[in-house]
Scaffold this active site. Structure first.
Site, mmCIF file in Angstrom:
data_model
loop_
_atom_site.group_PDB
_atom_site.id
_atom_site.type_symbol
_atom_site.label_atom_id
_atom_site.label_comp_id
_atom_site.label_asym_id
_atom_site.label_seq_id
_atom_site.Cartn_x
_atom_site.Cartn_y
_atom_site.Cartn_z
ATOM 1 N N ASP A 1 0.838 -1.191 0.000
ATOM 2 C CA ASP A 1 0.000 0.000 0.000
ATOM 3 C C ASP A 1 0.877 1.246 0.000
ATOM 4 O O ASP A 1 1.791 1.366 0.830
ATOM 5 C CB ASP A 1 -0.907 0.018 1.226
ATOM 6 C CG ASP A 1 -1.982 -1.064 1.169
ATOM 7 O OD1 ASP A 1 -2.048 -1.779 0.152
ATOM 8 O OD2 ASP A 1 -2.741 -1.181 2.144
ATOM 9 N N ASP B 1 -15.452 -3.369 -1.142
ATOM 10 C CA ASP B 1 -14.925 -3.155 0.203
ATOM 11 C C ASP B 1 -16.096 -2.886 1.143
ATOM 12 O O ASP B 1 -16.720 -1.818 1.088
ATOM 13 C CB ASP B 1 -13.966 -1.959 0.200
ATOM 14 C CG ASP B 1 -12.866 -2.102 -0.849
ATOM 15 O OD1 ASP B 1 -12.387 -3.239 -1.031
ATOM 16 O OD2 ASP B 1 -12.505 -1.103 -1.489
#
Length: 240
Positions: free
Chosen positions: A8, A129
């Site tokens: 990330d 998500d």
């Protein structure tokens, strides 16, 4: 089942967030290429790269992503801020194996069909998500009132190649994956599902394998040395 390490990116560095909260990033590598090369050397077949700055609309890490892709010989899938055909093309032209749509998959499902037609469905994924039961968008900062199974089914019909399913409430917490929700999603689709969020130990990887997912994304547990990538890959291989 494939085991996919997460990289990330925020402000050019490799970080992890707790439940998607961008105000509390924890840095693990100043140079994300180092993380990518390390995962490759340990046997990873693919990397999951997320541009958090692009997802939040505060910049992008395209230059870093390009450097990572050039520095490894394994596949990469990239998400974060990909909301137009032009942006998808830019990302895929970097040599990325698969572009991941999040917000756009919810708001502009027709875009998924267009990109799948142009580049092939194997190069297109949609991230669903889920936060408190519903899909979250815009870097997980906004919540929808949609049902995630319905969203996934529409995307499957629209031509998406796979679904990447993340429990936002579990992500970065080392609290365990959302097994029941994952299992429900897998049983509702014919396209592959990749699970993410909350993995804390090797038993969680085995448990996810039993849900029928094609792959599992692991982030915080690797960075916090809860187990090694080699150990995780062995479990994934045994699981099939």
């Amino acid at each position: 089942m494939i085991l996919i390490p997460a990289v990330d990116l925020m402000r050019g560095r490799c970080v992890r967030l707790f439940q998607g909260d961008p105000s509390k990033p924890k840095q693990y590598y100043e140079d994300p290429e180092e993380a990518a090369r390390s995962f490759q050397s340990q046997g990873a077949e693919m990397l999951h790269i997320v541009d958090l700055d692009a997802a939040l609309g505060i910049g992008d890490n395209a230059r870093i992503i390009s450097k990572i892709v050039r520095s490894v010989q394994i596949k990469t899938q990239v998400g974060g801020g990909i909301r137009t055909l032009e942006r998808a093309k830019e990302i895929l032209d970097l040599g990325v194996s698969r572009a991941i749509f999040g917000t756009a998959a919810i708001r502009k499902p027709e875009l998924i069909s267009e990109v799948s037609t142009i580049f092939g469905k194997e190069r297109v994924a949609a991230a669903i998500d889920v936060k408190n039961g519903s899909p979250a968008i815009e870097g997980w900062q906004s919540k929808t009132s949609l049902e995630y199974i319905d969203v996934a089914k529409k995307l499957e019909v629209g031509g998406v190649g796979c679904i990447i399913f993340t429990s936002v409430n579990a992500d970065g917490t080392l609290s365990g994956p959302a097994l029941n929700d994952t299992k429900r999603l897998v049983r509702s689709l014919t396209i592959p599902v990749i699970a993410s969020g909350g993995i804390r130990d090797l038993e969680d990887i085995s448990a996810l394998a039993k849900t029928g997912v094609q792959g599992v994304i692991v982030g915080t547990a690797l960075y916090e040395n809860k187990f090694t990538l080699r150990q995780a890959l062995k479990v994934a291989k045994v699981a099939g």
